[in-house]
Design an enzyme around this catalytic site. Sequence first.
Site, PDB file in Angstrom:
ATOM      1  N   GLN A   1      20.996  33.728  65.893  1.00  0.00           N
ATOM      2  CA  GLN A   1      21.769  33.319  67.061  1.00  0.00           C
ATOM      3  C   GLN A   1      20.829  32.957  68.209  1.00  0.00           C
ATOM      4  O   GLN A   1      20.979  31.914  68.859  1.00  0.00           O
ATOM      5  CB  GLN A   1      22.684  34.471  67.487  1.00  0.00           C
TER       6      GLN A   1
ATOM      7  N   ARG B   1      23.443  26.292  65.616  1.00  0.00           N
ATOM      8  CA  ARG B   1      23.198  27.276  64.564  1.00  0.00           C
ATOM      9  C   ARG B   1      22.753  26.580  63.286  1.00  0.00           C
ATOM     10  O   ARG B   1      21.902  27.056  62.557  1.00  0.00           O
ATOM     11  CB  ARG B   1      24.469  28.109  64.284  1.00  0.00           C
TER      12      ARG B   1
HETATM   13  N1   CP Z   1      27.924  33.968  66.546  1.00  0.00           N
HETATM   14  C1   CP Z   1      28.135  34.351  65.279  1.00  0.00           C
HETATM   15  O1   CP Z   1      27.278  34.921  64.620  1.00  0.00           O
HETATM   16  O2   CP Z   1      29.350  34.013  64.799  1.00  0.00           O
HETATM   17  P1   CP Z   1      29.990  34.560  63.444  1.00  0.00           P
HETATM   18  O3   CP Z   1      30.218  36.034  63.629  1.00  0.00           O
HETATM   19  O4   CP Z   1      31.270  33.802  63.296  1.00  0.00           O
HETATM   20  O5   CP Z   1      29.043  34.296  62.328  1.00  0.00           O
END
Ligand code: CP
Length: 344
Positions: free
Chosen positions: A154, A314
């Site tokens: 992230q 991402r």
């Molecule tokens: N920000 C993130 O990691 O989203 P998810 O939990 O949907 O993977």
Amino acid sequence: MPTTPLRLAPPAGNGAAPRLPRLATGDFVNLADLSRKEFLALLDLAADIKVHPGRYRDLLSGCGLAMIFEKPSLRTRVTFDVAMQEMGGHAVFLDFTESPLGEREDIMDVARNLERWMDAIVARTFGHESIELLARSCSVPVINGLSDASHPCQAMADFLTLREAFDEFPRIKLAYVGDGNNTLHSLLEAAALAGITMSVATPPGYEPDAAVVARAQALAQRSGARLSLGHALGAALRGAHAVYTDTWSSMGQEAEQTQRARDFAAYQVNEALMARARPGARFLHCLPAHRGQEVSVGVIDSPVSLVYQQAENRLYAQKAVLAALILGHAKGGHPPHAAHSARA
Ligand code: CP
Ligand code: NVA
């Protein structure tokens, strides 16, 4: 840093492709495991992948990624799967949401099976030590897809986003308002590696882990980054180019929701709070978001919000990490399985 030439299509007149960083670490567990040079090289690679996806189309041809998830996911699961497919590989999803890793069989045995078929593993677990044990137990790279302690993928995407959004990067100030959680831990490490100023305001009792902060401060001393932490909103927000928040209750903390909603009420990122940052300050959130709790509708759905750019990024960050780890062979294990299956 040693580099390996990429096997790429010739540049289409838009500059040379960056070289593939060879990471000293064979896994991607915490950002603090990277050097500043490696972190910046991964950001460069991710940015090039975003602009020139065709150069990377066959880079991981025939390679496989195992995806272990003990918790739900939208962004992490989809972007890892799409990243592998778009680079010529494939992903296999392993649902551990009903039966945590280590319950049916030892984590060590899961690792030693998967390494026989796959070229990398991404794992989203509750306990951080499960990811560390996986990484220690197998010869293929293990990527942290979020643990209770950190969320390095992230933060890679977030710093790609900040670099895109601010011409003055890295001379920016990022304010983080909210829980001292996994997301904050990785952002602190990323800020330290990138050399930016980062200022944190958490409610009393919700500070980030002291060992993570100490590790980030040590990195910051080398890069010139300035990290400050406290409870006061004014100090954190003053002069901030961007304001970041995350959920008040992370996955696994559902039973604490009512208490946390009370403790975090003054830390909601709304229009009044944003007005204490620099004029025009941008808003970031890793998502999923809870409108009306940690962020108001008027902020997350406004033009200052970068949340969907973060989510898009991402994909490129994931591709960069996968390419560097799978082709870098820093663990000294198997060559990519594509090479096995090509044997006569
Ligand atoms: N920000 C993130 O990691 O989203 P998810 O939990 O949907 O993977
Ligand atoms: N802190 C959040 C991040 C989700 C991507 C959680 O752990 O649930």
